[in-house]
Write a protein that holds these residues in place. Structure first.
Motif, PDB file in Angstrom:
ATOM      1  N   CYS A  40      -1.025   7.385   2.216  1.00 52.24           N
ATOM      2  CA  CYS A  40      -1.487   6.038   2.555  1.00 52.24           C
ATOM      3  C   CYS A  40      -2.681   6.069   3.507  1.00 52.24           C
ATOM      4  CB  CYS A  40      -0.348   5.223   3.154  1.00 52.24           C
ATOM      5  SG  CYS A  40       0.872   4.680   1.931  1.00 52.24           S
ATOM      6  N   ALA A  52       1.533  -0.719  -0.490  1.00 55.40           N
ATOM      7  CA  ALA A  52       2.495   0.329  -0.834  1.00 55.40           C
ATOM      8  C   ALA A  52       3.723  -0.323  -1.453  1.00 55.40           C
ATOM      9  CB  ALA A  52       2.901   1.132   0.395  1.00 55.40           C
ATOM     10  N   LEU A  54       7.479  -0.080  -2.385  1.00 57.69           N
ATOM     11  CA  LEU A  54       8.708   0.642  -2.046  1.00 57.69           C
ATOM     12  C   LEU A  54       9.903  -0.076  -2.671  1.00 57.69           C
ATOM     13  CD1 LEU A  54       8.170   1.197   1.807  1.00 57.69           C
ATOM     14  CD2 LEU A  54       7.541   2.741  -0.063  1.00 57.69           C
ATOM     15  N   ALA A  62       8.907   2.252   5.563  1.00 62.37           N
ATOM     16  CA  ALA A  62       7.834   1.288   5.821  1.00 62.37           C
ATOM     17  C   ALA A  62       7.312   1.417   7.246  1.00 62.37           C
ATOM     18  CB  ALA A  62       8.334  -0.126   5.555  1.00 62.37           C
ATOM     19  N   VAL A  71       3.472  -3.749   2.640  1.00 66.43           N
ATOM     20  CA  VAL A  71       4.610  -3.202   1.899  1.00 66.43           C
ATOM     21  C   VAL A  71       5.158  -4.277   0.969  1.00 66.43           C
ATOM     22  CG1 VAL A  71       6.933  -2.256   2.070  1.00 66.43           C
ATOM     23  CG2 VAL A  71       5.172  -1.553   3.708  1.00 66.43           C
TER      24      VAL A  71
END
Length: 196
Positions: A40, A52, A54, A62, A71
């Protein structure tokens, strides 16, 4: 900032289950960071917006990411990488283009990412793919005109089948960067790179 001046987004897909790796590879140490944090950081150095993806409730992972990273949860990650990609595209739907990256590919050069960004900013009509030693790799850039195609993906192949279908106009950038071909699927892969 006007709509025309909006920057593109990088989407880092990281909602997988590391089954082949045998443990959560996102938390593997890499330098001073974890593997995913390192990846990242590469993208935040080049792109104004990094998302990102997840699994829901992964607060520990996170919390390790750079503060600027958005996130986004993939509630259907169990169905395959395509669902994570869809979640990322939806989060960045207002972007003129996106770069789709894999969280387990931490060795892509910043210069490669810079070239990818500048190419998409100059002409965002084509998918932009990267090639090294006669092999195409990741990440891949998509202009917004193809977002609907990405949102229609299913299964565990991501955009690979779509890219190979020939239905998308694309251009290929040849780069001196073996990192676009290196994803860390097994612990031995990480060790092999460390030994280089």
């Amino acid at each position: 900032m006007s709509d025309d001046a909006k920057a593109g987004s990088a989407i880092v897909l990281a909602a997988g289950f590391s089954r082949r790796f045998g443990r959560d590879k996102r938390l593997e140490p890499l330098g001073q960071d974890t593997l995913l944090t390192h990846t990242c950081r590469l993208y935040t150095a080049i792109f104004d917006r990094v998302v990102a993806v997840l699994r829901p409730g992964e607060f520990e992972i996170a919390s390790l990411l750079p503060e600027s990273v958005e996130v986004v949860p993939s509630t259907r990650a169990i169905e395959g990488i395509s669902r994570s990609l869809v979640a990322g595209v939806r989060a960045a739907i207002d972007s003129p283009w996106i770069v789709v990256a894999l969280g387990d590919m931490p060795y892509v050069k910043k210069s490669t990412l810079g070239l990818l960004r500048s190419t998409l900013e100059t002409c965002n009509e084509h998918v932009v793919r990267l090639k090294h030693s006669d092999r195409v790799g990741n990440p891949v850039g998509f202009p917004s005109k193809y977002f609907d195609s990405l949102l229609g993906l299913t299964g565990d192949n991501g955009a690979k089948a779509l890219l190979e279908s020939g239905s998308l106009k694309s251009q290929v950038l040849v780069v001196d960067d073996p990192g676009i071909l290196v994803d860390l699927d097994h612990p031995d892969d990480l060790q092999a790179q460390t030994d280089c």
